[in-house]
Design a protein around this motif. Structure first.
Motif, PDB file in Angstrom:
ATOM      1  N   ARG A  63      -6.020   2.922  -9.912  1.00  0.00           N
ATOM      2  CA  ARG A  63      -6.989   2.584  -8.890  1.00  0.00           C
ATOM      3  C   ARG A  63      -6.616   1.250  -7.970  1.00  0.00           C
ATOM      4  NH1 ARG A  63     -10.769   3.548 -13.043  1.00  0.00           N
ATOM      5  NH2 ARG A  63     -11.019   1.284 -13.210  1.00  0.00           N
ATOM      6  N   GLU A  64      -6.179   0.323  -8.809  1.00  0.00           N
ATOM      7  CA  GLU A  64      -5.976  -0.868  -8.009  1.00  0.00           C
ATOM      8  C   GLU A  64      -4.536  -0.534  -7.211  1.00  0.00           C
ATOM      9  OE1 GLU A  64      -5.758  -4.042 -10.872  1.00  0.00           O
ATOM     10  OE2 GLU A  64      -7.928  -4.244 -10.887  1.00  0.00           O
ATOM     11  N   LEU A  65      -3.562   0.021  -7.676  1.00  0.00           N
ATOM     12  CA  LEU A  65      -2.327   0.441  -6.855  1.00  0.00           C
ATOM     13  C   LEU A  65      -2.722   1.275  -5.662  1.00  0.00           C
ATOM     14  CD1 LEU A  65       0.162   0.755  -9.950  1.00  0.00           C
ATOM     15  CD2 LEU A  65       0.046  -1.083  -8.022  1.00  0.00           C
ATOM     16  N   SER A  66      -3.897   2.007  -5.869  1.00  0.00           N
ATOM     17  CA  SER A  66      -4.022   3.175  -4.881  1.00  0.00           C
ATOM     18  C   SER A  66      -4.948   2.158  -3.747  1.00  0.00           C
ATOM     19  CB  SER A  66      -5.053   4.249  -5.295  1.00  0.00           C
ATOM     20  OG  SER A  66      -5.514   4.934  -4.250  1.00  0.00           O
ATOM     21  N   LEU A  67      -5.594   1.129  -4.240  1.00  0.00           N
ATOM     22  CA  LEU A  67      -6.335   0.281  -3.336  1.00  0.00           C
ATOM     23  C   LEU A  67      -5.429  -0.524  -2.318  1.00  0.00           C
ATOM     24  CD1 LEU A  67      -9.060  -0.455  -2.074  1.00  0.00           C
ATOM     25  CD2 LEU A  67      -9.285  -2.366  -3.930  1.00  0.00           C
ATOM     26  N   LEU A  68      -4.344  -0.953  -2.945  1.00  0.00           N
ATOM     27  CA  LEU A  68      -3.427  -1.815  -2.447  1.00  0.00           C
ATOM     28  C   LEU A  68      -2.502  -0.967  -1.437  1.00  0.00           C
ATOM     29  CD1 LEU A  68      -1.938  -3.977  -5.589  1.00  0.00           C
ATOM     30  CD2 LEU A  68      -3.077  -4.737  -3.725  1.00  0.00           C
ATOM     31  N   SER A  69      -2.294   0.241  -1.712  1.00  0.00           N
ATOM     32  CA  SER A  69      -1.723   1.083  -0.783  1.00  0.00           C
ATOM     33  C   SER A  69      -2.410   1.530   0.648  1.00  0.00           C
ATOM     34  CB  SER A  69      -1.286   2.617  -1.576  1.00  0.00           C
ATOM     35  OG  SER A  69      -0.587   3.157  -0.755  1.00  0.00           O
ATOM     36  N   THR A  70      -3.880   1.795   0.152  1.00  0.00           N
ATOM     37  CA  THR A  70      -4.624   2.301   1.223  1.00  0.00           C
ATOM     38  C   THR A  70      -5.297   1.265   2.064  1.00  0.00           C
ATOM     39  OG1 THR A  70      -6.275   2.883  -0.339  1.00  0.00           O
ATOM     40  CG2 THR A  70      -4.852   4.638   0.035  1.00  0.00           C
ATOM     41  N   ASP A  71      -5.715   0.294   1.206  1.00  0.00           N
ATOM     42  CA  ASP A  71      -6.657  -0.760   1.912  1.00  0.00           C
ATOM     43  C   ASP A  71      -6.195  -2.060   1.298  1.00  0.00           C
ATOM     44  OD1 ASP A  71      -8.446  -2.128   3.455  1.00  0.00           O
ATOM     45  OD2 ASP A  71     -10.166  -1.608   2.071  1.00  0.00           O
ATOM     46  N   ILE A 115      -0.626  -8.651   2.703  1.00  0.00           N
ATOM     47  CA  ILE A 115      -0.116  -8.144   1.510  1.00  0.00           C
ATOM     48  C   ILE A 115       0.313  -6.656   1.287  1.00  0.00           C
ATOM     49  CG2 ILE A 115      -0.768  -7.933  -1.130  1.00  0.00           C
ATOM     50  CD1 ILE A 115      -2.577 -10.361  -0.637  1.00  0.00           C
ATOM     51  N   ALA A 116       1.586  -6.441   0.695  1.00  0.00           N
ATOM     52  CA  ALA A 116       2.149  -5.007   0.404  1.00  0.00           C
ATOM     53  C   ALA A 116       2.399  -5.128  -0.889  1.00  0.00           C
ATOM     54  CB  ALA A 116       2.889  -4.698   1.489  1.00  0.00           C
ATOM     55  N   ALA A 117       2.101  -3.802  -1.904  1.00  0.00           N
ATOM     56  CA  ALA A 117       2.425  -3.728  -3.018  1.00  0.00           C
ATOM     57  C   ALA A 117       2.972  -2.366  -3.399  1.00  0.00           C
ATOM     58  CB  ALA A 117       1.544  -4.370  -3.946  1.00  0.00           C
ATOM     59  N   TYR A 118       3.831  -2.016  -4.317  1.00  0.00           N
ATOM     60  CA  TYR A 118       4.389  -0.856  -4.701  1.00  0.00           C
ATOM     61  C   TYR A 118       4.834  -0.870  -5.973  1.00  0.00           C
ATOM     62  CZ  TYR A 118       9.290  -1.936  -3.538  1.00  0.00           C
ATOM     63  OH  TYR A 118      10.558  -2.315  -3.502  1.00  0.00           O
ATOM     64  N   SER A 154       5.323  -2.447 -13.739  1.00  0.00           N
ATOM     65  CA  SER A 154       6.371  -3.533 -12.995  1.00  0.00           C
ATOM     66  C   SER A 154       6.197  -3.167 -11.592  1.00  0.00           C
ATOM     67  CB  SER A 154       7.719  -3.021 -13.395  1.00  0.00           C
ATOM     68  OG  SER A 154       8.760  -4.077 -12.660  1.00  0.00           O
ATOM     69  N   ILE A 155       5.517  -4.194 -10.880  1.00  0.00           N
ATOM     70  CA  ILE A 155       5.073  -4.190  -9.338  1.00  0.00           C
ATOM     71  C   ILE A 155       5.857  -5.068  -8.671  1.00  0.00           C
ATOM     72  CG2 ILE A 155       3.017  -4.074  -8.145  1.00  0.00           C
ATOM     73  CD1 ILE A 155       1.449  -3.681 -10.539  1.00  0.00           C
ATOM     74  N   ARG A 156       6.279  -4.780  -7.443  1.00  0.00           N
ATOM     75  CA  ARG A 156       6.670  -5.687  -6.555  1.00  0.00           C
ATOM     76  C   ARG A 156       5.669  -5.909  -5.311  1.00  0.00           C
ATOM     77  NH1 ARG A 156      12.881  -3.501  -5.751  1.00  0.00           N
ATOM     78  NH2 ARG A 156      13.482  -3.560  -7.916  1.00  0.00           N
ATOM     79  N   ALA A 157       5.554  -7.224  -4.851  1.00  0.00           N
ATOM     80  CA  ALA A 157       4.517  -7.349  -3.756  1.00  0.00           C
ATOM     81  C   ALA A 157       5.231  -8.078  -2.634  1.00  0.00           C
ATOM     82  CB  ALA A 157       3.335  -8.065  -4.336  1.00  0.00           C
ATOM     83  N   GLN A 158       4.874  -7.924  -1.296  1.00  0.00           N
ATOM     84  CA  GLN A 158       5.404  -8.834  -0.346  1.00  0.00           C
ATOM     85  C   GLN A 158       4.205  -9.309   0.307  1.00  0.00           C
ATOM     86  OE1 GLN A 158       7.503  -6.015   2.393  1.00  0.00           O
ATOM     87  NE2 GLN A 158       8.971  -5.251   0.660  1.00  0.00           N
ATOM     88  N   ILE A 159       4.340 -10.677   0.487  1.00  0.00           N
ATOM     89  CA  ILE A 159       3.060 -11.433   1.096  1.00  0.00           C
ATOM     90  C   ILE A 159       3.871 -12.181   2.355  1.00  0.00           C
ATOM     91  CG2 ILE A 159       1.832 -13.327   0.543  1.00  0.00           C
ATOM     92  CD1 ILE A 159       2.001 -12.743  -2.557  1.00  0.00           C
TER      93      ILE A 159
END
Length: 219
Positions: free
Chosen positions: A14-22, A27-30, A39-44
């Motif tokens: 759910r949280e990764l979906s939220l980071l993708s859609t809204d 912030i971007a994460a994938y 194991s997640i990468r984020a761009q700030i």
């Protein structure tokens, strides 16, 4: 790769979906490997009106097996000249620590955590500094110029892409090592099995020979 519960996996999804859609602002994460969502990468992007505003920063987020009862482990890959971030990318932030030393709670989501880290870039806390030298410069108003220079040099899109390629290469090497280790273990099992079979055959031959000897003696 951490082993997480089905409940934690559902929450992460759910949280990764939220980071993708809204995603939160800046912030971007994938997930680079779909088979491992821990194991997640984020761009700030650097906050406006801060020395980091022209930069883009790569952050690694690793989810522990006890998530969400234990905070993720977060580390900047992009160098950040900041009182609360050391040269290894480690971050001094209450939300990243479990009580009683920190303020992490299962109610904290990944989007809100990443937003807190971005906010830390704009509002350092030198009284809880991780790097004493930079904290002292911040208190003396001699920090911002150097932070801006390093951001312009280190926090570029080209540097970020280079760091991403390096991480991808490390992952490929790790996977290769895992395969080689697995193959070696299989070969060892086969060798052990063959050695055990030969040992059993040898013991059987010795038993037969001993029995023949006993028979001959009785004659």
């Amino acid at each position: 790769m951490s082993q997480i519960t089905p409940m934690a996996k559902a929450r992460l999804t759910r949280e990764l979906s939220l980071l993708s859609t809204d995603p939160p602002p800046g912030i971007a994460a994938y997930v680079p490997n779909p088979s491992d969502m821990t194991s997640i990468r984020a761009q700030i992007t650097g906050p406006e009106d801060s020395p980091f505003e022209k930069g883009v920063f790569l952050l690694l987020v690793n989810i522990s097996g006890r998530y969400p009862f234990e905070p993720p482990r977060c580390r900047f890959v992009t160098p950040v000249y900041h009182p609360n971030i050391d040269s290894g990318g480690r971050i001094c932030l209450d939300t990243l620590k479990s009580p009683p030393g920190g303020s992490w709670s299962p109610a904290v989501s990944l989007p809100s955590l990443l937003l807190s880290i971005r906010s830390l870039l704009a509002s350092p806390n030198p009284d809880d500094g991780l790097v004493p030298e930079i904290s002292e410069l911040y208190k003396r108003n001699k920090w911002e110029e150097e932070a801006r220079k390093r951001t312009e040099r280190e926090a570029t899109v080209a540097k970020l892409e280079e760091a991403e390629r390096g991480l991808d290469g490390d992952n490929i090497n790790d996977e290769k090592r895992d395969v080689e280790k697995s193959n070696a273990e299989e070969e060892k099992k086969k060798d052990d099995g063959l050695a055990s079979k030969r040992s059993n055959e040898s013991n059987a031959e010795e038993i037969v020979a001993a029995e023949d000897g006993v028979k001959r003696t009785k004659r």
